[in-house]
Design an enzyme around this catalytic site. Structure first.
Site, PDB file in Angstrom:
ATOM      1  N   SER A 131       0.956  -1.167  -0.458  1.00 33.22           N
ATOM      2  CA  SER A 131      -0.173   0.096   0.182  1.00 33.22           C
ATOM      3  C   SER A 131       1.259   1.176   0.162  1.00 33.22           C
ATOM      4  CB  SER A 131      -0.742  -0.034   1.215  1.00 33.22           C
ATOM      5  OG  SER A 131      -1.641   1.417   1.228  1.00 33.22           O
ATOM      6  N   TYR A 159      -1.460  -0.620  10.534  1.00 34.38           N
ATOM      7  CA  TYR A 159      -2.120  -1.465   9.650  1.00 34.38           C
ATOM      8  C   TYR A 159      -0.628  -1.108   8.852  1.00 34.38           C
ATOM      9  CZ  TYR A 159      -3.229  -1.684   5.248  1.00 34.38           C
ATOM     10  OH  TYR A 159      -3.439  -1.783   3.234  1.00 34.38           O
ATOM     11  N   LYS A 163       2.428  -3.487   6.493  1.00 30.50           N
ATOM     12  CA  LYS A 163       2.481  -4.350   5.449  1.00 30.50           C
ATOM     13  C   LYS A 163       3.739  -3.766   5.492  1.00 30.50           C
ATOM     14  CE  LYS A 163      -1.233  -4.365   3.426  1.00 30.50           C
ATOM     15  NZ  LYS A 163      -1.879  -5.956   2.585  1.00 30.50           N
TER      16      LYS A 163
HETATM   17  P1  NAD Z   1     -10.902  -6.992   1.886  1.00 31.62           P
HETATM   18  O1  NAD Z   1     -11.193  -6.548   2.611  1.00 31.62           O
HETATM   19  O2  NAD Z   1     -11.995  -6.740   0.649  1.00 31.62           O
HETATM   20  O3  NAD Z   1     -10.615  -7.872   1.018  1.00 31.62           O
HETATM   21  C1  NAD Z   1      -9.119  -9.336   2.228  1.00 31.62           C
HETATM   22  C2  NAD Z   1     -10.283 -10.472   1.483  1.00 31.62           C
HETATM   23  O4  NAD Z   1      -9.059 -11.149   3.040  1.00 31.62           O
HETATM   24  C3  NAD Z   1     -11.449 -10.523   2.814  1.00 31.62           C
HETATM   25  O5  NAD Z   1     -12.115 -11.798   1.137  1.00 31.62           O
HETATM   26  C4  NAD Z   1     -11.040 -11.366   3.664  1.00 31.62           C
HETATM   27  O6  NAD Z   1     -12.049 -11.853   3.885  1.00 31.62           O
HETATM   28  C5  NAD Z   1      -9.835 -12.151   3.601  1.00 31.62           C
HETATM   29  N1  NAD Z   1      -9.030 -12.463   4.932  1.00 31.62           N
HETATM   30  C6  NAD Z   1      -9.200 -11.442   6.116  1.00 31.62           C
HETATM   31  N2  NAD Z   1      -8.439 -11.889   6.627  1.00 31.62           N
HETATM   32  C7  NAD Z   1      -8.110 -13.230   6.833  1.00 31.62           C
HETATM   33  C8  NAD Z   1      -7.191 -14.349   7.276  1.00 31.62           C
HETATM   34  N3  NAD Z   1      -6.752 -14.203   8.135  1.00 31.62           N
HETATM   35  N4  NAD Z   1      -7.499 -15.446   6.223  1.00 31.62           N
HETATM   36  C9  NAD Z   1      -8.188 -15.298   5.464  1.00 31.62           C
HETATM   37  N5  NAD Z   1      -8.474 -14.374   4.463  1.00 31.62           N
HETATM   38  C10 NAD Z   1      -8.425 -13.628   4.973  1.00 31.62           C
HETATM   39  O7  NAD Z   1     -10.052  -5.856   0.896  1.00 31.62           O
HETATM   40  P2  NAD Z   1      -8.954  -4.888  -0.132  1.00 31.62           P
HETATM   41  O8  NAD Z   1      -9.729  -3.780  -0.478  1.00 31.62           O
HETATM   42  O9  NAD Z   1      -9.840  -6.119  -1.577  1.00 31.62           O
HETATM   43  O10 NAD Z   1      -7.892  -5.213   0.384  1.00 31.62           O
HETATM   44  C11 NAD Z   1      -6.752  -6.183   0.220  1.00 31.62           C
HETATM   45  C12 NAD Z   1      -6.016  -5.981   0.206  1.00 31.62           C
HETATM   46  O11 NAD Z   1      -5.050  -5.627  -0.455  1.00 31.62           O
HETATM   47  C13 NAD Z   1      -5.109  -5.559   1.577  1.00 31.62           C
HETATM   48  O12 NAD Z   1      -4.448  -6.665   1.773  1.00 31.62           O
HETATM   49  C14 NAD Z   1      -5.038  -4.848   1.711  1.00 31.62           C
HETATM   50  O13 NAD Z   1      -4.180  -3.899   2.850  1.00 31.62           O
HETATM   51  C15 NAD Z   1      -4.378  -4.347   0.593  1.00 31.62           C
HETATM   52  N6  NAD Z   1      -5.037  -2.592  -0.072  1.00 31.62           N
HETATM   53  C16 NAD Z   1      -6.270  -2.694  -0.265  1.00 31.62           C
HETATM   54  C17 NAD Z   1      -6.307  -1.041  -0.064  1.00 31.62           C
HETATM   55  C18 NAD Z   1      -7.835  -0.601  -0.480  1.00 31.62           C
HETATM   56  O14 NAD Z   1      -7.786   0.475  -0.544  1.00 31.62           O
HETATM   57  N7  NAD Z   1      -8.880  -1.126  -0.386  1.00 31.62           N
HETATM   58  C19 NAD Z   1      -5.516  -0.128  -0.470  1.00 31.62           C
HETATM   59  C20 NAD Z   1      -4.265  -0.530  -0.171  1.00 31.62           C
HETATM   60  C21 NAD Z   1      -3.902  -2.270  -0.184  1.00 31.62           C
HETATM   61  C1  WQD Z   2      -9.541   9.601   0.882  1.00 34.05           C
HETATM   62  C2  WQD Z   2      -9.499  11.481   1.027  1.00 34.05           C
HETATM   63  C3  WQD Z   2     -10.168  11.508   3.874  1.00 34.05           C
HETATM   64  C4  WQD Z   2     -14.144   9.595   4.097  1.00 34.05           C
HETATM   65  C5  WQD Z   2      -6.977   4.762   2.848  1.00 34.05           C
HETATM   66  C6  WQD Z   2      -5.856   3.901   3.874  1.00 34.05           C
HETATM   67  C7  WQD Z   2      -4.921   3.341   2.348  1.00 34.05           C
HETATM   68  C8  WQD Z   2      -4.992   2.933   1.676  1.00 34.05           C
HETATM   69  C9  WQD Z   2      -6.298   3.294   0.296  1.00 34.05           C
HETATM   70  C10 WQD Z   2      -5.164   0.521   2.292  1.00 34.05           C
HETATM   71  C11 WQD Z   2      -9.401  11.259   2.897  1.00 34.05           C
HETATM   72  C12 WQD Z   2     -11.141  11.939   2.668  1.00 34.05           C
HETATM   73  C13 WQD Z   2     -13.342  10.337   3.864  1.00 34.05           C
HETATM   74  C14 WQD Z   2     -14.794  10.799   4.484  1.00 34.05           C
HETATM   75  C15 WQD Z   2     -13.149  12.438   4.017  1.00 34.05           C
HETATM   76  N1  WQD Z   2      -5.404   1.495   2.380  1.00 34.05           N
HETATM   77  N2  WQD Z   2     -12.278  11.620   3.098  1.00 34.05           N
HETATM   78  N3  WQD Z   2     -14.504  11.709   4.195  1.00 34.05           N
HETATM   79  O1  WQD Z   2      -7.145   8.074   3.925  1.00 34.05           O
HETATM   80  O2  WQD Z   2      -6.711   8.294   1.375  1.00 34.05           O
HETATM   81  O3  WQD Z   2      -6.197   6.280   2.045  1.00 34.05           O
HETATM   82  O4  WQD Z   2      -7.391   3.769   1.864  1.00 34.05           O
HETATM   83  O5  WQD Z   2      -3.359   0.017   2.282  1.00 34.05           O
HETATM   84  O6  WQD Z   2      -3.264   3.034   3.785  1.00 34.05           O
HETATM   85  O7  WQD Z   2      -5.022   5.420   4.537  1.00 34.05           O
HETATM   86  O8  WQD Z   2      -8.702   6.804   1.500  1.00 34.05           O
HETATM   87  O9  WQD Z   2     -10.482   6.801   1.067  1.00 34.05           O
HETATM   88  O10 WQD Z   2     -10.218   7.314   3.657  1.00 34.05           O
HETATM   89  O11 WQD Z   2      -9.535   9.049   2.347  1.00 34.05           O
HETATM   90  O12 WQD Z   2     -13.518  13.648   3.639  1.00 34.05           O
HETATM   91  O13 WQD Z   2     -15.740  10.338   4.727  1.00 34.05           O
HETATM   92  O14 WQD Z   2     -11.071  11.350   1.527  1.00 34.05           O
HETATM   93  O15 WQD Z   2      -9.708  12.633   4.264  1.00 34.05           O
HETATM   94  O16 WQD Z   2      -8.481  12.918   2.171  1.00 34.05           O
HETATM   95  P1  WQD Z   2      -7.478   7.448   2.212  1.00 34.05           P
HETATM   96  P2  WQD Z   2      -9.315   7.570   1.925  1.00 34.05           P
END
Ligand code: NAD
Ligand code: WQD
Length: 358
Positions: A131, A159, A163
């Protein structure tokens, strides 16, 4: 290179938001996929729909917690796996500050158990969902916006720490194992849904992220959006800047990473590891996102400006050049495309996969 038909891609966390979109792209491209997920933050329905969309009824879904070493061993024994894509884990920044041990256990222990099972079964390729959060506040450095992979890391939440720790574990493991090849993918802000409207993001409870909240306001589940701060110096309208990327583009980045891993090998007795930013390279403010959503959907989003959210930073925009050149990948879809697809998903599934709770 054509996808192998004699081996599987194991997608850990494949029932989740990004995982289900990636499974769809993999299967559509001809890969054989086995999904492992404990469904703690997802529904089996996502995979049922991917089976329908791809006309592939036999995509296996194994309901299993990644920390279950014996269960994982069985999966690797049953399916000949060549590549693992690891999405499984907990991802809510705020929650991670309340229950850090749960986060370290699920994310770090889960990754270690998975890597041990891979080593036992000689599985060579690993793609990791990292991330942009590993960079922390990149504005603390001059000339690090947009953010290149060389930007020093410095996560600011449990979190984010999980990562970065997993990235470090992967570096040490690849250095020790000449057969292991690792792609670390640092996602920026994934948004949107599949254009079919059949799969999308289905957050449990109140959404933490901006776009799911906006969509729930538009569909009438919540009265208005709170915008967390408009006093960020350096933003054109005072609200924070993020690099929003369509989830289908992001999913395709995983196929590009697999193709890359197929073409490389380790050197000097070590395995291979490389990190790539997956972002568009274009930043949008919160107010610009609201306006894009309104333009793409014709819906008005009522909002109020409130105080800053703890931990938010001014700007997280990717420099995606390394992925553009080395993975031959770049985004094809716009923020407006993502808003349109999110809206289709939301209107056709206003309560997500499982319907309105009683
Ligand atoms: P998500 O929660 O929709 O998907 C994660 C999946 O992993 C879920 O289906 C959950 O049931 C499963 N899971 C969690 N813990 C588990 C375990 N111990 N064993 C087996 N399954 C398990 O999340 P997402 O948004 O699809 O994100 C996927 C990956 O990408 C995550 O690792 C997240 O940290 C990373 N990521 C997400 C974002 C984002 O904004 N969505 C941004 C950067 C990185
Ligand atoms: C985006 C912008 C908020 C909600 C997060 C994780 C990051 C990655 C992606 C996993 C920010 C603003 C949000 C609301 C708002 N995930 N906001 N009102 O914080 O950039 O990133 O998700 O790895 O690690 O931190 O994403 O969508 O929460 O926020 O004003 O109700 O929207 O302040 O500026 P963020 P976000």
């Amino acid at each position: 290179m054509a996808p192998p038909t004699d081996s599987y891609v194991l997608v850990a966390g494949g029932a989740g938001y990004i995982g289900s979109h990636t499974v769809l792209e993999l299967v559509s491209a001809g890969y054989k996929v086995v999904v492992v997920d404990n469904l703690c933050n997802s529904s089996e329905e996502s995979i049922i729909r991917v089976r329908e969309l791809t006309n592939t009824p036999d995509i296996p879904l194994v309901k299993l917690d990644l920390r279950d070493a014996a269960g994982l061993d069985k999966v690797f024994t049953e399916y000949k796996v060549k590549s693992v894509i690891h999405f499984a884990g907990l991802k809510a920044v705020g929650e991670s500050t309340k229950i850090p041990l749960e986060y370290y256990d699920a994310n770090v222990s889960g990754a270690i158990t998975l890597l041990k099972a891979m080593a036992k079964h000689s599985v060579p390729e690993f793609v990791f969902s990292s991330s942009a959060t590993v960079y922390g506040d990149a504005t603390r450095f001059p000339n690090m916006i947009p953010i290149p992979e060389e930007c020093p890391t410095g996560p600011t939440s449990p979190y984010g720490h999980t990562k970065l720790i997993i990235e470090e574990i992967l570096e040490d493991t690849a250095a020790a194992d000449p057969n292991l090849k690792v792609a670390v993918l640092r996602y920026f802000n994934p948004i949107g849904a599949h254009p079919s409207g059949r799969i999308g993001e289905d957050p449990r409870g109140i959404p933490n992220n901006l776009l799911p909240y906006v969509a729930q306001v538009a569909v009438g589940r919540r009265p208005q959006l709170q915008v967390f701060g408009n006093d960020y110096e350096g933003s054109p309208d005072g609200t924070p800047i993020r690099d929003y990327i369509h989830v289908v583009d992001l999913a395709q980045g995983h196929l590009a990473a697999l193709a890359k891993l197929d073409s490389v090998k380790g050197e000097n007795g070590e395995g291979f590891l490389r990190a790539w930013n997956l972002g568009s390279g274009k930043g949008s403010t919160v107010l610009q996102i609201i306006s894009s959503f309104e333009k793409a959907t014709g819906q008005k989003i009522p909002f109020e400006i409130v105080g800053r959210r703890k931990g938010d930073v001014l700007d997280l925009t990717a420099k995606p050049d390394r992925a553009n050149t080395e993975l031959n990948w770049k985004v094809k879809l716009s923020v407006e495309d993502a808003c349109r697809d999110l809206w289709k998903w939301t209107t056709e599934n206003p309560w997500g996969y499982d319907g309105k709770p009683e």
